[in-house]
Design a protein around this motif. Structure first.
Motif, PDB file in Angstrom:
ATOM      1  N   ARG A   8       0.827  -1.206   0.000  1.00 45.29           N
ATOM      2  CA  ARG A   8       0.000   0.000   0.000  1.00 45.29           C
ATOM      3  C   ARG A   8       0.863   1.257   0.000  1.00 45.29           C
ATOM      4  O   ARG A   8       0.607   2.207  -0.759  1.00 45.29           O
ATOM      5  CB  ARG A   8      -0.923  -0.006   1.217  1.00 45.29           C
ATOM      6  N   ASP A   9       1.908   1.278   0.819  1.00 42.20           N
ATOM      7  CA  ASP A   9       2.784   2.454   0.884  1.00 42.20           C
ATOM      8  C   ASP A   9       3.533   2.664  -0.422  1.00 42.20           C
ATOM      9  O   ASP A   9       3.682   3.811  -0.898  1.00 42.20           O
ATOM     10  CB  ASP A   9       3.777   2.307   2.039  1.00 42.20           C
ATOM     11  N   LEU A  10       4.023   1.575  -1.022  1.00 41.94           N
ATOM     12  CA  LEU A  10       4.779   1.700  -2.266  1.00 41.94           C
ATOM     13  C   LEU A  10       3.863   2.028  -3.435  1.00 41.94           C
ATOM     14  O   LEU A  10       4.261   2.742  -4.361  1.00 41.94           O
ATOM     15  CB  LEU A  10       5.557   0.413  -2.534  1.00 41.94           C
ATOM     16  N   ASN A  11       2.655   1.505  -3.407  1.00 44.02           N
ATOM     17  CA  ASN A  11       1.718   1.786  -4.487  1.00 44.02           C
ATOM     18  C   ASN A  11       1.361   3.270  -4.526  1.00 44.02           C
ATOM     19  O   ASN A  11       1.031   3.814  -5.593  1.00 44.02           O
ATOM     20  CB  ASN A  11       0.447   0.948  -4.311  1.00 44.02           C
ATOM     21  N   ALA A  12       1.424   3.921  -3.388  1.00 44.38           N
ATOM     22  CA  ALA A  12       1.130   5.355  -3.331  1.00 44.38           C
ATOM     23  C   ALA A  12       2.228   6.182  -4.002  1.00 44.38           C
ATOM     24  O   ALA A  12       2.007   7.351  -4.349  1.00 44.38           O
ATOM     25  CB  ALA A  12       0.962   5.801  -1.881  1.00 44.38           C
ATOM     26  N   ARG A  13       3.401   5.570  -4.217  1.00 46.85           N
ATOM     27  CA  ARG A  13       4.522   6.289  -4.806  1.00 46.85           C
ATOM     28  C   ARG A  13       4.641   6.078  -6.321  1.00 46.85           C
ATOM     29  O   ARG A  13       5.575   6.586  -6.939  1.00 46.85           O
ATOM     30  CB  ARG A  13       5.824   5.845  -4.145  1.00 46.85           C
ATOM     31  N   CYS A  14       3.738   5.298  -6.909  1.00 45.13           N
ATOM     32  CA  CYS A  14       3.838   5.028  -8.337  1.00 45.13           C
ATOM     33  C   CYS A  14       2.444   4.796  -8.909  1.00 45.13           C
ATOM     34  O   CYS A  14       1.451   4.791  -8.180  1.00 45.13           O
ATOM     35  CB  CYS A  14       4.737   3.814  -8.596  1.00 45.13           C
ATOM     36  N   LEU A  15       2.367   4.625 -10.219  1.00 44.62           N
ATOM     37  CA  LEU A  15       1.072   4.354 -10.832  1.00 44.62           C
ATOM     38  C   LEU A  15       0.584   2.968 -10.444  1.00 44.62           C
ATOM     39  O   LEU A  15      -0.599   2.767 -10.157  1.00 44.62           O
ATOM     40  CB  LEU A  15       1.172   4.458 -12.358  1.00 44.62           C
ATOM     41  N   ASN A  16       1.500   1.992 -10.443  1.00 40.33           N
ATOM     42  CA  ASN A  16       1.133   0.647 -10.022  1.00 40.33           C
ATOM     43  C   ASN A  16       2.369  -0.075  -9.524  1.00 40.33           C
ATOM     44  O   ASN A  16       3.424  -0.037 -10.160  1.00 40.33           O
ATOM     45  CB  ASN A  16       0.511  -0.143 -11.177  1.00 40.33           C
ATOM     46  N   TYR A  17       2.244  -0.721  -8.385  1.00 40.09           N
ATOM     47  CA  TYR A  17       3.347  -1.497  -7.807  1.00 40.09           C
ATOM     48  C   TYR A  17       2.920  -2.952  -7.742  1.00 40.09           C
ATOM     49  O   TYR A  17       1.908  -3.293  -7.112  1.00 40.09           O
ATOM     50  CB  TYR A  17       3.685  -0.993  -6.411  1.00 40.09           C
ATOM     51  N   LEU A  18       3.673  -3.806  -8.420  1.00 41.10           N
ATOM     52  CA  LEU A  18       3.364  -5.227  -8.483  1.00 41.10           C
ATOM     53  C   LEU A  18       4.411  -6.004  -7.703  1.00 41.10           C
ATOM     54  O   LEU A  18       5.599  -6.000  -8.045  1.00 41.10           O
ATOM     55  CB  LEU A  18       3.347  -5.686  -9.940  1.00 41.10           C
ATOM     56  N   LEU A  19       3.990  -6.679  -6.636  1.00 40.81           N
ATOM     57  CA  LEU A  19       4.894  -7.493  -5.825  1.00 40.81           C
ATOM     58  C   LEU A  19       4.649  -8.959  -6.148  1.00 40.81           C
ATOM     59  O   LEU A  19       3.554  -9.486  -5.928  1.00 40.81           O
ATOM     60  CB  LEU A  19       4.644  -7.233  -4.337  1.00 40.81           C
ATOM     61  N   ARG A  20       5.669  -9.635  -6.682  1.00 44.28           N
ATOM     62  CA  ARG A  20       5.585 -11.042  -7.015  1.00 44.28           C
ATOM     63  C   ARG A  20       6.334 -11.854  -5.954  1.00 44.28           C
ATOM     64  O   ARG A  20       7.558 -11.727  -5.806  1.00 44.28           O
ATOM     65  CB  ARG A  20       6.217 -11.314  -8.377  1.00 44.28           C
ATOM     66  N   LEU A  21       5.626 -12.674  -5.202  1.00 38.88           N
ATOM     67  CA  LEU A  21       6.228 -13.543  -4.195  1.00 38.88           C
ATOM     68  C   LEU A  21       6.301 -14.948  -4.775  1.00 38.88           C
ATOM     69  O   LEU A  21       5.284 -15.620  -4.929  1.00 38.88           O
ATOM     70  CB  LEU A  21       5.390 -13.521  -2.918  1.00 38.88           C
ATOM     71  N   LEU A  22       7.499 -15.387  -5.112  1.00 39.03           N
ATOM     72  CA  LEU A  22       7.681 -16.641  -5.842  1.00 39.03           C
ATOM     73  C   LEU A  22       8.202 -17.739  -4.925  1.00 39.03           C
ATOM     74  O   LEU A  22       9.217 -17.556  -4.249  1.00 39.03           O
ATOM     75  CB  LEU A  22       8.655 -16.432  -7.005  1.00 39.03           C
ATOM     76  N   PRO A  23       7.531 -18.890  -4.873  1.00 38.83           N
ATOM     77  CA  PRO A  23       7.953 -19.985  -3.995  1.00 38.83           C
ATOM     78  C   PRO A  23       9.277 -20.597  -4.441  1.00 38.83           C
ATOM     79  O   PRO A  23       9.648 -20.520  -5.616  1.00 38.83           O
ATOM     80  CB  PRO A  23       6.807 -20.986  -4.102  1.00 38.83           C
ATOM     81  N   PRO A  24      10.017 -21.215  -3.523  1.00 36.51           N
ATOM     82  CA  PRO A  24      11.370 -21.709  -3.837  1.00 36.51           C
ATOM     83  C   PRO A  24      11.401 -22.844  -4.844  1.00 36.51           C
ATOM     84  O   PRO A  24      12.376 -23.010  -5.550  1.00 36.51           O
ATOM     85  CB  PRO A  24      11.897 -22.170  -2.475  1.00 36.51           C
ATOM     86  N   GLU A  25      10.338 -23.646  -4.937  1.00 37.93           N
ATOM     87  CA  GLU A  25      10.389 -24.806  -5.814  1.00 37.93           C
ATOM     88  C   GLU A  25      10.172 -24.466  -7.275  1.00 37.93           C
ATOM     89  O   GLU A  25      10.303 -25.320  -8.136  1.00 37.93           O
ATOM     90  CB  GLU A  25       9.346 -25.853  -5.390  1.00 37.93           C
ATOM     91  N   LEU A  26       9.808 -23.183  -7.567  1.00 42.51           N
ATOM     92  CA  LEU A  26       9.530 -22.820  -8.946  1.00 42.51           C
ATOM     93  C   LEU A  26      10.687 -22.043  -9.553  1.00 42.51           C
ATOM     94  O   LEU A  26      11.271 -21.179  -8.913  1.00 42.51           O
ATOM     95  CB  LEU A  26       8.256 -21.970  -9.023  1.00 42.51           C
ATOM     96  N   PRO A  27      11.039 -22.319 -10.831  1.00 43.67           N
ATOM     97  CA  PRO A  27      12.097 -21.562 -11.502  1.00 43.67           C
ATOM     98  C   PRO A  27      11.630 -20.148 -11.779  1.00 43.67           C
ATOM     99  O   PRO A  27      10.442 -19.870 -11.790  1.00 43.67           O
ATOM    100  CB  PRO A  27      12.331 -22.328 -12.811  1.00 43.67           C
ATOM    101  N   THR A  28      12.585 -19.240 -12.019  1.00 44.30           N
ATOM    102  CA  THR A  28      12.219 -17.834 -12.218  1.00 44.30           C
ATOM    103  C   THR A  28      12.848 -17.203 -13.437  1.00 44.30           C
ATOM    104  O   THR A  28      12.346 -16.216 -13.937  1.00 44.30           O
ATOM    105  CB  THR A  28      12.653 -17.001 -10.990  1.00 44.30           C
ATOM    106  N   GLU A  29      13.935 -17.754 -13.945  1.00 48.83           N
ATOM    107  CA  GLU A  29      14.643 -17.037 -15.004  1.00 48.83           C
ATOM    108  C   GLU A  29      14.927 -17.910 -16.223  1.00 48.83           C
ATOM    109  O   GLU A  29      15.805 -17.620 -16.998  1.00 48.83           O
ATOM    110  CB  GLU A  29      15.984 -16.493 -14.470  1.00 48.83           C
ATOM    111  N   ASP A  30      14.201 -19.021 -16.371  1.00 50.32           N
ATOM    112  CA  ASP A  30      14.452 -19.870 -17.533  1.00 50.32           C
ATOM    113  C   ASP A  30      13.176 -20.049 -18.330  1.00 50.32           C
ATOM    114  O   ASP A  30      12.241 -19.262 -18.208  1.00 50.32           O
ATOM    115  CB  ASP A  30      15.041 -21.224 -17.104  1.00 50.32           C
ATOM    116  N   SER A  31      13.125 -21.086 -19.145  1.00 45.52           N
ATOM    117  CA  SER A  31      11.982 -21.275 -20.033  1.00 45.52           C
ATOM    118  C   SER A  31      10.694 -21.516 -19.274  1.00 45.52           C
ATOM    119  O   SER A  31       9.616 -21.432 -19.847  1.00 45.52           O
ATOM    120  CB  SER A  31      12.251 -22.449 -20.978  1.00 45.52           C
TER     121      SER A  31
END
Length: 378
Positions: free
Chosen positions: A302-325
């Motif tokens: 909420r605080d960060l969203n007030a500083r920009c048009l839209n703030y998207l926070l992605r919380l990614l679990p450890p078992e899932l890849p993030t930077e590959d195919s």
């Protein structure tokens, strides 16, 4: 001869919940403003020919306000140019699926100098400029029309414009291969549909979109937006940048060994941007265990969203890849959680069944993931 090449303006695009003082969606207003900046810059250079290679609008049926704005902007632009040729072809976003449906783009043929082609391939002759333009709109490519990739009128300047994804753009199965269009036969090949500026040889290019309007703006965030200037005398391509609202993909943070309080502090520390820019921001947090996710308070977002048009926070679990195919599947799984949370609390119109809307959204997200993961369906 000088050519201004613009594409994928996606007027009418909407995102997020912020509105202007006049009640317009803020992103819709941003995209319109960027388009106007492009028109102003092109008018100053006064090209002999303007090519718009598809997706003028984001949807087949844009709002009345969007249509009115666009017609007024293009009418004023053409008046400045004294009706010099402006060629507009249909893209996949602004072409109806049914062949017998009318196309809103035909309205713009009423503006002096504007030529519109939306269905099948067609050559437009401009004898006063010793110029011919072969138009291959999205519908022609999607229906696998057999096109003769040869200048027909033997004019001094021959231009090919088409809307579709080339194999060379995706580096996998696209809709066509650039080499099959025989680019050496053409003075200039003006491509549309791909949102990132790419050049293929001295006379072939995608200018990219004029703003961030795709499903994955984060891939595009480091790259500028704009249009292309081509001078047939020098055969030189110039990419002309246009200012847009900033899109910031922050450095990912790892949540390993973090308490919720320490993670919140790291997120706040990483949130570095000029508040007056009101950017669009994404923060990815890797290795987030379920117990941490459940204890993360909404106050940080909420605080960060007030500083920009839209703030998207992605919380990614450890078992899932993030930077590959597999990253697109990670994104989609997170989107599924976001959708379920949103639709559970959203105010829906009377008579709309919440469960039906939730399931429909999940089905569409699943379809997007399957298509993005299968090159044959891209």
């Amino acid at each position: 001869m000088t050519i201004a090449h613009i594409s994928d303006t996606h007027l009418g695009f909407r995102a997020y919940s912020r509105t202007t003082a006049q009640g317009f969606n803020q992103r819709e207003a941003d995209v319109m403003r960027t388009f106007q900046h492009c028109l102003n810059a092109m008018a100053e250079r006064d090209p002999d020919l303007v090519i718009h290679s598809g997706d003028l609008f984001h949807v087949v049926r844009p709002s009345n306000a969007t249509i009115h704005y666009t017609f007024k902007a293009l009418s004023e632009f053409q008046a400045k140019r004294k009706g010099k040729p402006f060629v507009l072809i249909g893209g996949n976003h602004d072409t109806p699926r049914l062949a017998d449906s009318g196309n809103i783009l035909s309205l713009f043929a009423e503006i002096p100098g504007v030529e519109v082609r939306t269905k099948l391939a067609d050559t437009i002759d401009f004898p006063e400029l010793d110029l011919e333009v072969l138009c291959v709109p999205s519908n022609s490519i999607l229906t696998d029309e057999k096109v003769d990739w040869t200048p027909q009128l033997k004019r001094k300047t021959s231009v090919l414009t088409m809307h579709g994804i080339a194999n060379q753009a995706l580096k996998q199965a696209g809709r066509f291969d650039i080499e099959d269009t025989y680019p050496h036969r053409w003075t200039y090949v003006a491509l549309g549909d791909f949102h990132i500026h790419q050049v293929f040889g001295k006379n072939v290019c995608y200018p990219g979109s004029t703003d961030f309007t795709s499903n994955n703006i984060w891939e595009e965030s480091p790259l500028p937006k704009g249009w292309v200037w081509f001078d047939t005398k020098t055969s030189e391509l110039e990419f002309v940048k246009v200012a847009t609202r900033k899109v910031i993909d922050l450095r990912p943070i790892s949540a390993s060994d973090h308490t919720p309080e320490a993670l919140a502090a790291s997120i706040m520390e990483n949130a570095v941007w000029k508040d007056e820019d009101q950017p669009i921001v994404r923060q990815r947090v890797l290795n987030v265990h379920p117990d941490i996710r459940g204890r993360m308070g909404a106050g940080v977002v909420r605080d960060l969203n007030a500083r920009c048009l839209n703030y998207l926070l992605r919380l990614l679990p450890p078992e899932l890849p993030t930077e590959d195919s597999e990253s697109i599947r990670t994104e989609a799984i997170t989107l599924e959680h976001s959708w379920e949370d949103h639709i559970t609390h959203a105010d829906l119109p009377g008579g709309v069944e919440r469960a039906f809307v939730k399931d429909l959204g999940l089905d569409l997200l699943k379809e997007v993931v399957e298509r993005a993961s299968d090159p044959a369906q891209a």
